[in-house]
Design a protein around this motif. Sequence first.
Motif, short mmCIF file in Angstrom:
data_model
loop_
_atom_site.label_atom_id
_atom_site.label_comp_id
_atom_site.label_asym_id
_atom_site.label_seq_id
_atom_site.Cartn_x
_atom_site.Cartn_y
_atom_site.Cartn_z
N SER A 1 2.18 0.43 8.60
CA SER A 1 2.44 -0.66 7.37
C SER A 1 3.40 -1.73 7.98
CB SER A 1 3.02 -0.11 6.43
OG SER A 1 2.21 1.15 5.86
N LEU A 2 4.41 -1.35 8.80
CA LEU A 2 5.18 -2.57 9.30
C LEU A 2 4.46 -3.48 10.12
CD1 LEU A 2 7.82 -3.77 9.83
CD2 LEU A 2 8.49 -2.16 11.48
N LEU A 3 3.21 -2.94 11.11
CA LEU A 3 2.81 -3.93 11.75
C LEU A 3 2.00 -5.04 11.09
CD1 LEU A 3 1.38 -1.64 14.52
CD2 LEU A 3 3.24 -3.14 14.82
N LEU B 1 6.14 -6.33 6.38
CA LEU B 1 7.50 -5.72 5.94
C LEU B 1 7.19 -5.36 4.22
CD1 LEU B 1 10.02 -5.06 6.61
CD2 LEU B 1 11.09 -7.30 5.94
N ASP B 2 6.54 -6.24 3.56
CA ASP B 2 6.54 -5.94 2.11
C ASP B 2 5.72 -4.60 1.85
OD1 ASP B 2 7.79 -7.88 1.42
OD2 ASP B 2 6.18 -9.28 0.89
N MET B 3 4.63 -4.31 2.83
CA MET B 3 3.67 -3.24 2.66
C MET B 3 4.42 -1.99 3.35
SD MET B 3 0.09 -2.58 4.15
CE MET B 3 -0.83 -1.02 4.39
N ALA B 4 5.29 -2.36 4.26
CA ALA B 4 6.14 -0.90 4.89
C ALA B 4 7.04 -0.75 3.80
CB ALA B 4 6.81 -1.60 5.98
N LYS B 5 7.69 -1.64 2.83
CA LYS B 5 8.80 -1.15 1.92
C LYS B 5 7.94 -0.51 0.79
CE LYS B 5 12.09 -4.95 2.53
NZ LYS B 5 12.50 -6.25 2.12
N GLN B 6 6.74 -0.79 0.56
CA GLN B 6 5.95 0.15 -0.49
C GLN B 6 5.88 1.34 -0.26
OE1 GLN B 6 5.09 -0.96 -3.70
NE2 GLN B 6 6.22 -2.65 -3.19
N PRO C 1 -8.62 -9.35 3.00
CA PRO C 1 -8.50 -8.33 3.71
C PRO C 1 -7.30 -7.40 3.23
CG PRO C 1 -8.62 -10.15 5.27
CD PRO C 1 -8.32 -10.77 3.79
N SER C 2 -7.75 -6.27 3.09
CA SER C 2 -6.88 -5.26 2.70
C SER C 2 -5.86 -4.70 3.58
CB SER C 2 -7.66 -3.91 1.97
OG SER C 2 -6.79 -2.78 1.78
N GLY C 3 -4.78 -4.65 3.40
CA GLY C 3 -3.46 -3.98 4.29
C GLY C 3 -4.00 -2.64 4.49
N LEU D 1 14.23 0.70 7.47
CA LEU D 1 13.10 1.39 6.75
C LEU D 1 12.97 2.91 7.26
CD1 LEU D 1 10.00 -1.06 7.61
CD2 LEU D 1 11.08 -0.64 5.43
N ILE D 2 13.90 3.45 7.84
CA ILE D 2 14.19 4.56 8.22
C ILE D 2 15.70 5.34 7.70
CG2 ILE D 2 14.51 4.40 10.54
CD1 ILE D 2 13.06 6.94 11.49
N ASN D 3 15.89 6.25 7.21
CA ASN D 3 17.18 6.87 7.05
C ASN D 3 17.48 7.82 8.21
OD1 ASN D 3 16.51 9.70 6.36
ND2 ASN D 3 15.95 8.92 4.13
N MET D 4 18.92 8.04 7.94
CA MET D 4 19.67 8.83 9.02
C MET D 4 18.84 10.29 9.23
SD MET D 4 23.31 9.58 9.94
CE MET D 4 24.02 7.78 9.87
N ASP D 5 18.57 10.94 7.97
CA ASP D 5 17.90 12.30 8.30
C ASP D 5 16.37 12.36 8.78
OD1 ASP D 5 20.56 13.37 7.00
OD2 ASP D 5 19.52 13.07 4.88
#
Length: 386
Positions: free
Chosen positions: A17-19, A22-27, A277-279, A348-352
Amino acid sequence: MTEQQDVSQLITHRFSSLLIGLDMAKQTVIEDKDVELPAFLDQDRDGRQLLRVEKQAQRDKKLNERYQQNFLDKLQGQLNEELKRRIAEQLVDTDTLYNKLIGIPPQLPEVLDIMPVKAASIGRIEPLVATIPWLVNDLIKMVNMPKYRRTDKKGKVIPVESLRMALSFLGLENLKLVIPALAFRRWLPQITDPYPNIKVRLWEHAMGSALSCKKVAEVAGVDAASAFTLGMLHEIGRIAVIRLYFRLFEEVRRDAITEAHEAKMKEEHAALGEIEPSGQCLSDVMEQYSLQTSNWLIERMDLKRVMIAPAMSEVAQFLPIRNMQPLARVLMQGRSYNQYRMLKNHRLINMDEAKLFLRGIQMPSGALAALKDADLRHLNLTFEEN
């Protein structure tokens, strides 16, 4: 499925999604929550209570918008299914992917194969590189960039105008990094609207993966040049999938518009012009086909001395990392680490998640420390002092 497998799949999906954007990755990180509209939204901007007729007009408008969106979503779904079918059909034709869609020059595998040979020399490499015009131009352009320019004793820039000068300036060790990088950059998809950042992030991922693989290989005692080349080229399949997706999207939509016109379906005809086009569809096909397509294309290169094909095959088969040969393990570790770094840079990634993800790739002792402050964006070439 173990917790480690769960987080690995989650990171893979999030990174795809990040590729795309960014908005899509956040979703993929933030779950949508249903929130009841507060009572004050029944007022206009001046705080005036809305009349019954106005409320009904607003409800009708929302219903119309919902109907239109549902109608568009249905058409989008139909287009996506046809698109996925055609992509799967065309990915089987490796020769067309190799020669036309990507356009890999016949001499490029020979160039890659000759560089590791002990008897390799600029004189042996030059005639092969000379048969690839864009590579000649890119090499000369690169060595004339401000960061690489050489000057004479008076400080005057010494221009590099010939292939022989460019190759000699870079030297064999640098060329082992430069040539795979220039090739990958050449193949990047250029038209990806409405997702213009795909090529930027794909380049960042390929470069970061290659440099991570090189570092991990040095720690693990694996050939660093082969690790870099594999790290750089392992996403060639993703390039093929992305190029196919955008090419076939226009084809599928055009066919659907023609069909709607001939059937006099005015509503469908008008709506098809609005569909983009659909992400999500692109993310799905990338995750499904990228690694296997990379495997096919690298096998098609038929490299004799840069033995990266068996490692790519193991990664494409998703073998457990503990069962992989050393070079395949390095690729999994290097590309996964770079995915972690890119996700971390965008929060977009937490520590755990990060701890669990990195533990799953079983880095060799000392690799994480070597990578912690490493520059994963630039080649950082080394030159001998004259």
